[in-house]
Design a protein around this motif. Structure first.
Motif, short mmCIF file in Angstrom:
data_model
loop_
_atom_site.label_atom_id
_atom_site.label_comp_id
_atom_site.label_asym_id
_atom_site.label_seq_id
_atom_site.Cartn_x
_atom_site.Cartn_y
_atom_site.Cartn_z
N ASN A 47 1.62 -0.98 -28.17
CA ASN A 47 1.84 -2.17 -27.75
C ASN A 47 3.06 -2.84 -28.59
OD1 ASN A 47 1.73 -2.54 -24.86
ND2 ASN A 47 -0.26 -3.48 -25.03
N TRP A 48 3.68 -2.33 -29.56
CA TRP A 48 4.33 -2.95 -30.55
C TRP A 48 6.04 -3.15 -29.84
CZ3 TRP A 48 8.40 0.17 -31.32
CH2 TRP A 48 8.03 1.69 -31.58
N ALA A 49 6.17 -2.45 -28.79
CA ALA A 49 7.55 -2.56 -28.50
C ALA A 49 8.25 -3.85 -28.02
CB ALA A 49 7.69 -1.50 -27.05
N TYR A 50 7.22 -4.61 -27.40
CA TYR A 50 7.71 -6.01 -27.20
C TYR A 50 7.94 -6.92 -28.17
CZ TYR A 50 5.68 -4.80 -22.52
OH TYR A 50 5.61 -4.05 -21.39
N SER A 51 7.08 -6.85 -29.40
CA SER A 51 7.27 -7.55 -30.39
C SER A 51 8.62 -6.92 -31.03
CB SER A 51 5.93 -7.33 -31.50
OG SER A 51 5.09 -7.82 -30.93
N CYS A 52 8.55 -5.70 -31.16
CA CYS A 52 9.76 -5.26 -31.73
C CYS A 52 11.20 -5.50 -31.18
CB CYS A 52 9.85 -3.59 -31.88
SG CYS A 52 11.14 -2.62 -32.45
N ARG A 53 11.10 -5.77 -29.96
CA ARG A 53 12.39 -5.93 -29.20
C ARG A 53 12.68 -7.62 -29.44
NH1 ARG A 53 12.85 -4.64 -22.79
NH2 ARG A 53 11.23 -6.39 -22.95
N ILE A 54 11.87 -8.39 -29.44
CA ILE A 54 12.15 -9.70 -29.62
C ILE A 54 12.44 -10.06 -31.07
CG2 ILE A 54 9.91 -10.56 -30.14
CD1 ILE A 54 11.95 -12.37 -27.71
N THR A 55 11.70 -9.40 -31.75
CA THR A 55 12.14 -9.35 -33.39
C THR A 55 13.47 -9.19 -33.66
OG1 THR A 55 9.77 -9.07 -33.96
CG2 THR A 55 11.47 -9.21 -35.64
N ARG A 56 14.09 -8.13 -32.95
CA ARG A 56 15.22 -7.34 -33.20
C ARG A 56 16.17 -8.29 -32.69
NH1 ARG A 56 18.52 -5.09 -29.90
NH2 ARG A 56 20.19 -3.90 -30.92
#
Lengths: 280, 311
Positions: free
Chosen positions: A149-158
């Motif tokens: 489920n890291w995709a959400y964190s990844c998208r916002i961080t990016r």
């Protein structure tokens, strides 16, 4: 409208959500002192399927265990799953998102491609696939939810890193001769931690829901461990004779997830200029 | 338009390839000998030559990349492989389950759209009022509800206390059987749509074209319908597509709870039986529906919104 009222309402989200979250955290920490009975060992078939009473506030289950005590201890499972798995997700998401946003180029393409693929797989389905691979158990739930489920964190961080990259303080840090990694972790990350925290709070809530669902299906935390979802899986057969078995564990999941969601929403209202810029 | 559709279709391919690759790798490093599982219950002693035979039959003696290429090749012609347990093709097993799942998803979607969008719209127009607060608290609650718990409670009230609806089963497609699971599945999605709609409408109400429309003296109802609702629907549609995956995922739980004979039940059963080709097929199906819905939304988006460039 009246801005004072709206402000108060936003703060209410944060305050109520935060207070309940804290309360649940305390329950988990103080479980041995709060629970009137032992969650697994004090099974007594003489008291099986007792309705709620002064002796058992939430009744007992089919093996005569006190439901309230199991719910109190269950908070440990739910919260640890939520915090540990979301912790893993945040770590992965931040590491990938920060580097993708900062370095850009081919690495950004790779990370975003992977993120889009991960987003195409519904989290429950992904968790089911991983549980099919690993088999049931608490540690495996951490893994199943922590790596999917890291995709959400990844998208916002990016996206945050991308916009922070061109800001003056980064240019200033460059001028001072800071290295790229140092800029990323000591300059950019502390400045974009707000939105990441919001996503993480909502992620904890989501992970708790998915764990409950997995355990409900029998693929998550295994009995006799007092998982809220697991407690409900045996409740369906008892719906006609002992409906209280279905009520209280579900209520516990609902209140916990609701508090976290409210807290997350409140945090977002507080931190995210996008939504607080709303009209009037 | 055709070129846009084609390009969008082409973008679809790498996602599908990526998803299948991840799922294939995930499920094919599964511990436990698949051939042994197919050979019979674990307690019985299975002859090693038999295991070899089974491995050969399912191609499990091949290296992983050969198996993946083989899998992808067959996927292209709709062949999802053969069940380890039941000697049937996975597509055959899936075929009978697809209709109930789609029916359930459509009903849930209907519940969500018909209730969620008006609720969000109403909230946004009365932003800051107590009605707004109540419906938004309701929406957060809807998002936080564990679906299987809601299902249990509904089952208790409508099948035990007030026996008007059947508690579970497909009932040969009877309407009364789909109400409870459909509603259970739809509530979370409804809450999400209500929140999305509210956010979209609130944003649109601040735009210049709404102010212009108001300033030139259009009645509020015309502004709301022609300018606000239309533009909000575009945003809501996109969000609805993106969140549809969650709905497909939750079918698994709702189907299991209500003993609904759909793809989700098949998926859970196959995981317990370690029937990997079936697990793989079910997951692939659920994701495919999600991706196709998103593709459809993208294409629809281009039709509705004239600002989209088709080139």
């Amino acid at each position: 409208m009246r801005p004072g009222l709206r402000k108060l309402l936003q703060r209410t989200n944060l305050l109520v959500g935060g207070a309940f979250t804290l309360l649940i955290l305390l329950t988990a920490v103080l479980a041995p002192w709060l629970a009137p009975y032992h969650p697994t060992d004090e099974a007594n078939l003489l008291y099986a399927d007792e309705p709620p009473s002064a002796k058992f506030y939430c009744g007992t289950d089919s093996q005569g265990r006190d439901i309230l005590s199991r719910i109190i201890y269950g908070s440990r499972i739910s919260l640890s799953v939520g915090l540990i798995s979301q912790g893993l997700n945040s770590l992965i998401g931040i590491a990938l998102g920060l580097t993708a946003g900062f370095f850009g180029r081919w690495w950004d393409d790779v990370v975003m491609g992977l993120t889009n693929i991960m987003l195409a797989i519904p989290s429950i389905v992904f968790a089911l696939a991983v549980m099919a691979l690993l088999g049931p158990g608490l540690i495996n739930v951490f893994v199943a939810l922590g790596f999917t489920n890291w995709a959400y964190s990844c998208r916002i961080t990016r996206s945050q890193a991308l916009s922070a990259k061109s800001l003056d303080y980064v240019a200033a840090a460059r001028a001072l001769g800071y290295g790229r990694w140092r800029i990323m972790f000591t300059q950019i990350l502390p400045n974009i931690v707000g939105p990441i925290l919001v996503v993480a709070t909502l992620g904890v809530a989501g992970a708790i829901l998915v764990e409950a669902a997995l355990s409900f299906l029998g693929l998550g935390v295994q009995p006799p461990a007092p998982s809220w979802g697991g407690m409900l899986s045996s409740a369906r057969e008892k719906l006609f004779t002992a409906p209280w078995i279905s009520v209280f564990p579900g209520l516990a999941i609902f209140i916990t997830v609701l508090s976290l969601n409210l807290f997350g929403d409140g945090l977002r209202d507080l931190l995210d200029p996008h939504t607080s810029r709303q009209r009037r | 338009m055709a070129a846009y559709a084609l390009r969008r279709l082409l973008q679809f391919i790498p996602t599908i390839v990526g998803v299948t690759l991840i799922l294939f790798l995930l499920l094919n490093v599964l511990p436990g000998n698949a051939a042994l599982m197919a050979g019979g219950p674990q307690e019985t002693h299975v002859d090693s030559t038999y295991i070899e035979l089974m491995k050969k039959e399912w191609g499990l003696d091949q290296p992983l990349y050969v198996r993946y290429l083989d899998y992808m090749g067959k996927l292209l012609v709709g062949d999802l492989g053969k069940s380890f347990l039941r000697r049937e093709s996975v597509s055959g097993l899936l075929a009978s389950r697809i209709w109930p799942t789609l029916k359930l998803a459509v009903v849930a979607m209907g519940v969500a759209v018909c209730l969620g969008v008006p609720l969000g719209f109403y909230s946004a127009l009365r932003q800051g009022s107590w009605q707004d607060s109540v419906s938004m608290v309701g929406a957060v609650s809807g998002v936080s509800l564990p679906q299987f718990w809601l299902g249990l409670l509904l089952m208790f009230f409508f099948s035990v206390k007030l026996p008007v609806l059947p508690p579970q089963g497909y009932g040969d497609g009877a309407l009364s059987n789909i109400i409870l699971p459909g509603f259970t599945l739809g509530v979370g999605y409804m809450a999400l749509l209500a929140r999305t709609t509210r956010a979209a409408v609130v944003e649109i109400l601040t735009t210049d074209y709404v102010r212009t429309a108001r300033a030139k003296g259009l009645p509020a109802i015309t502004v709301n319908r022609k300018h606000v609702l239309r533009n909000a629907l575009i945003l809501v549609l996109t969000a609805a597509g993106l969140q549809f995956g969650g709905l497909m995922g939750h079918t698994v739980i709702v189907e299991k709870l209500f003993s609904w004979p759909g793809v989700g039940s098949l998926l859970v059963d196959s995981i317990f039986q370690r029937d990997i080709p079936v697990t793989q097929g079910c997951i692939f199906f659920l994701i495919l529906v999600f991706l196709l819905v998103n593709l459809a939304v993208d294409l629809l988006y281009a039709v509705i919104d004239p600002r989209i460039d088709y080139r």
